[in-house]
Write a protein that holds these residues in place. Structure first.
Motif, short mmCIF file in Angstrom:
data_model
loop_
_atom_site.label_atom_id
_atom_site.label_comp_id
_atom_site.label_asym_id
_atom_site.label_seq_id
_atom_site.Cartn_x
_atom_site.Cartn_y
_atom_site.Cartn_z
N LEU A 83 0.83 -1.20 0.00
CA LEU A 83 0.00 0.00 0.00
C LEU A 83 0.87 1.26 0.00
CD1 LEU A 83 -2.83 -1.13 2.44
CD2 LEU A 83 -3.13 -0.43 0.05
N GLU A 84 1.89 1.26 0.84
CA GLU A 84 2.81 2.41 0.84
C GLU A 84 3.48 2.56 -0.52
OE1 GLU A 84 7.01 3.87 2.89
OE2 GLU A 84 5.84 2.31 3.87
N ASP A 85 3.93 1.43 -1.11
CA ASP A 85 4.61 1.48 -2.40
C ASP A 85 3.70 2.00 -3.50
OD1 ASP A 85 6.83 0.43 -1.16
OD2 ASP A 85 6.52 -1.62 -1.89
N SER A 86 2.40 1.76 -3.37
CA SER A 86 1.46 2.16 -4.42
C SER A 86 1.21 3.66 -4.44
CB SER A 86 0.11 1.45 -4.21
OG SER A 86 -0.66 2.08 -3.19
N CYS A 87 1.67 4.37 -3.42
CA CYS A 87 1.32 5.79 -3.26
C CYS A 87 2.56 6.64 -3.03
CB CYS A 87 0.31 5.94 -2.11
SG CYS A 87 -0.47 7.55 -2.00
N PRO A 88 3.39 6.85 -4.06
CA PRO A 88 4.57 7.71 -3.90
C PRO A 88 4.13 9.14 -3.59
CG PRO A 88 4.70 6.40 -5.93
CD PRO A 88 3.30 6.27 -5.41
N PRO A 89 4.81 9.82 -2.67
CA PRO A 89 4.37 11.14 -2.24
C PRO A 89 4.26 12.16 -3.36
CG PRO A 89 6.48 10.53 -1.22
CD PRO A 89 5.94 9.33 -1.87
N GLU A 90 5.20 12.11 -4.33
CA GLU A 90 5.13 13.10 -5.42
C GLU A 90 3.89 12.90 -6.28
OE1 GLU A 90 7.66 9.61 -6.68
OE2 GLU A 90 7.56 10.92 -4.92
N GLN A 91 3.50 11.64 -6.50
CA GLN A 91 2.27 11.36 -7.26
C GLN A 91 1.04 11.76 -6.46
OE1 GLN A 91 1.98 7.41 -8.95
NE2 GLN A 91 4.14 7.37 -9.51
N PHE A 92 1.06 11.51 -5.16
CA PHE A 92 -0.08 11.87 -4.32
C PHE A 92 -0.24 13.39 -4.27
CE2 PHE A 92 -2.24 12.33 -0.12
CZ PHE A 92 -3.36 11.57 -0.39
N GLY A 99 -7.17 7.27 0.23
CA GLY A 99 -6.06 6.44 -0.26
C GLY A 99 -5.30 5.86 0.91
N PRO A 100 -4.36 4.95 0.67
CA PRO A 100 -4.10 4.36 -0.63
C PRO A 100 -4.87 3.05 -0.89
CG PRO A 100 -2.31 3.83 0.87
CD PRO A 100 -3.28 4.69 1.64
N ASP A 101 -5.69 2.60 0.07
CA ASP A 101 -6.36 1.29 -0.07
C ASP A 101 -7.75 1.45 -0.67
OD1 ASP A 101 -7.59 -1.18 0.19
OD2 ASP A 101 -6.56 -1.66 2.05
N HIS A 136 -9.82 -0.86 -1.46
CA HIS A 136 -10.81 -1.80 -0.91
C HIS A 136 -11.42 -1.26 0.38
CE1 HIS A 136 -10.12 -4.58 -4.05
NE2 HIS A 136 -8.96 -5.05 -3.61
N LEU A 137 -10.58 -0.74 1.28
CA LEU A 137 -11.12 -0.13 2.49
C LEU A 137 -11.97 1.08 2.13
CD1 LEU A 137 -11.37 0.22 5.54
CD2 LEU A 137 -9.16 1.40 5.54
N GLY A 138 -11.49 1.91 1.20
CA GLY A 138 -12.26 3.06 0.77
C GLY A 138 -13.57 2.66 0.12
N GLY A 139 -13.54 1.62 -0.70
CA GLY A 139 -14.76 1.14 -1.34
C GLY A 139 -15.76 0.59 -0.35
N TYR A 140 -15.25 -0.10 0.66
CA TYR A 140 -16.13 -0.62 1.72
C TYR A 140 -16.83 0.53 2.43
CZ TYR A 140 -17.51 -2.99 6.04
OH TYR A 140 -18.23 -3.48 7.11
N MET A 141 -16.08 1.59 2.72
CA MET A 141 -16.66 2.76 3.38
C MET A 141 -17.65 3.48 2.46
SD MET A 141 -15.73 2.94 6.46
CE MET A 141 -14.84 1.61 7.24
N PRO A 154 -5.80 3.98 -6.22
CA PRO A 154 -5.92 2.57 -6.64
C PRO A 154 -4.94 1.60 -5.99
CG PRO A 154 -4.73 3.79 -8.31
CD PRO A 154 -5.13 4.80 -7.26
N GLY A 155 -4.63 1.74 -4.70
CA GLY A 155 -3.70 0.81 -4.05
C GLY A 155 -4.42 -0.38 -3.45
N VAL A 156 -3.69 -1.48 -3.29
CA VAL A 156 -4.24 -2.68 -2.64
C VAL A 156 -3.16 -3.32 -1.79
CG1 VAL A 156 -5.93 -3.20 -4.45
CG2 VAL A 156 -3.66 -4.24 -4.57
N CYS A 157 -3.60 -4.10 -0.80
CA CYS A 157 -2.70 -4.92 -0.01
C CYS A 157 -2.54 -6.26 -0.71
CB CYS A 157 -3.27 -5.12 1.40
SG CYS A 157 -2.44 -6.42 2.35
N ILE A 158 -1.32 -6.63 -1.04
CA ILE A 158 -1.11 -7.87 -1.80
C ILE A 158 -1.53 -9.10 -1.00
CG2 ILE A 158 0.70 -6.96 -3.28
CD1 ILE A 158 2.76 -8.33 -1.46
N VAL A 159 -1.50 -9.01 0.33
CA VAL A 159 -1.91 -10.15 1.17
C VAL A 159 -3.41 -10.36 1.06
CG1 VAL A 159 -2.12 -10.96 3.54
CG2 VAL A 159 0.01 -9.93 2.77
N HIS A 160 -4.19 -9.30 1.28
CA HIS A 160 -5.64 -9.45 1.28
C HIS A 160 -6.20 -9.62 -0.12
CE1 HIS A 160 -4.85 -7.69 5.29
NE2 HIS A 160 -5.81 -8.51 5.64
N GLU A 161 -5.46 -9.18 -1.11
CA GLU A 161 -5.86 -9.36 -2.51
C GLU A 161 -5.73 -10.83 -2.93
OE1 GLU A 161 -6.63 -7.13 -6.36
OE2 GLU A 161 -7.09 -6.90 -4.25
#
Length: 329
Positions: A96-105, A156-158, A160-165, A177-184
């Motif tokens: 999740l952290e890797d999916s959201c680089p600060p400069e892109q955010f 952001g960055p998850d 799935h959590l955002g969609g659930y909310m 558009p980030g995801v946790c590779i474990v829960h995915e």
């Protein structure tokens, strides 16, 4: 380039040496629920990431050894700037952290100036500093419930959590558009097979799971919330849809009950073991305490920027930390 020399630690009683160094260094050892059982069993505190950082801040320890991932150790440093914070393996990151680089955010935020940024704690300190309010899986519901219905939100960055909310509150938050590779990695097909084999067993799922897993859950909550549900549900078997190392705490607390990890696409839960959490080992923890390295260092301006969004969360939802209850699905 000369390869680094690897020490031979095979003759050491690592548990005894870690205990000795814990006292010598005046250190507190933190372990997330996703750590290996042997690390959980020697930790001073086991829990969710923010809960652990707050507990460490309340101690008089001079050193925090955080057996988790980098963003968690950063959070400990944000809350305890005067303490030395070490992470056994600095490569212990987070998808999740890797999916959201600060400069892109930062660019994304600039494109949506009328939105506030509600950001999941699974992000870097730099992204926290770019955010308005940090949320955890246990506080997100409480915080979103306090925001006006017409307030535009980036979450952001998850996704799935955002969609659930979004589904739970009828919101239309703009999702990173980030995801946790474990829960995915959980498989709906394999979960349905498991439910058929254990028709009376409820399913407890983390909200980082995709909708096709959450929709089959009887309970949705953070790791602490799932653990609490395991202690209170009336049956004797529970299917657990999160990183399987949390089952260690369940089995310790409730040896009379059966806990089954939700399967991945290969029909078992091995693919759902977090590869980042697994980088921390007893050997690396010993070396981190001995050498006080690798160490989390943070610019004070960045720390204060990140702390501001964390403080905002605690103002709005401090009672949720460590509780993890998002309610039933």
């Amino acid at each position: 380039m000369t390869a680094p020399i690897r020490e031979n630690l095979s003759g050491l009683d690592l548990r005894a040496e870690i205990d000795r160094l814990r006292k010598d260094r005046n250190a507190v050892i933190l372990a997330h629920y996703y750590q290996k059982p042997e690390i959980q069993d020697l930790a001073d505190f086991v829990g969710d990431s923010l809960e652990l950082s707050r507990k460490a801040a309340d101690t008089d320890a001079e050193v925090i050894a955080f057996c988790g991932v980098k963003f968690m150790a950063e959070t400990a440093k944000i809350l305890s700037p005067e303490k030395i914070v070490v992470l056994p393996d600095m490569d212990a990151g987070c998808s999740l952290e890797d999916s959201c680089p600060p400069e892109q955010f930062a660019r994304f935020r600039a494109q949506h100036p009328d939105h506030i940024a509600l950001t999941y704690i699974n992000c870097s300190a730099a992204v926290k500093a770019l955010s308005d309010i940090i949320v955890t899986s246990s506080s997100a519901e409480t915080i979103i419930g306090q925001l006006p219905a017409d307030q535009k939100i980036i979450f952001g960055p998850d996704r799935h959590l955002g969609g659930y909310m979004n589904r739970k509150f009828g919101r239309d938050m703009l999702l990173w558009p980030g995801v946790c590779i474990v829960h995915e990695a959980f498989s709906e097909t394999e979960l349905l097979k498991l439910k058929a084999q254990h028709p009376d067993a409820p399913v407890a799922a983390h909200p980082e799971c995709p909708p096709y897993i959450v929709d089959h859950a009887d309970y949705v909550g953070s790791t602490s919330g799932i653990l609490q549900f395991a202690k209170t549900f009336p049956g004797d078997t529970l299917i657990v849809a999160t990183e399987p190392h949390i089952i260690h705490q369940m089995e310790k607390a409730l040896p009379e009950k059966t806990f089954i990890g939700a399967p991945g696409a290969d029909g078992n839960c091995n693919c759902n073991i977090c590869p980042y959490m697994a980088l921390n080992t007893m050997e690396k923890l010993y070396l981190a305490l001995r050498d006080l390295q690798p160490r989390i260092e943070m610019d004070e301006e960045l720390r204060l920027g990140a702390k501001k969004s964390l403080d905002r969360m605690l103002e709005m939802a401090s009672g949720t930390v460590g509780k993890g209850d998002l309610g039933r699905a």
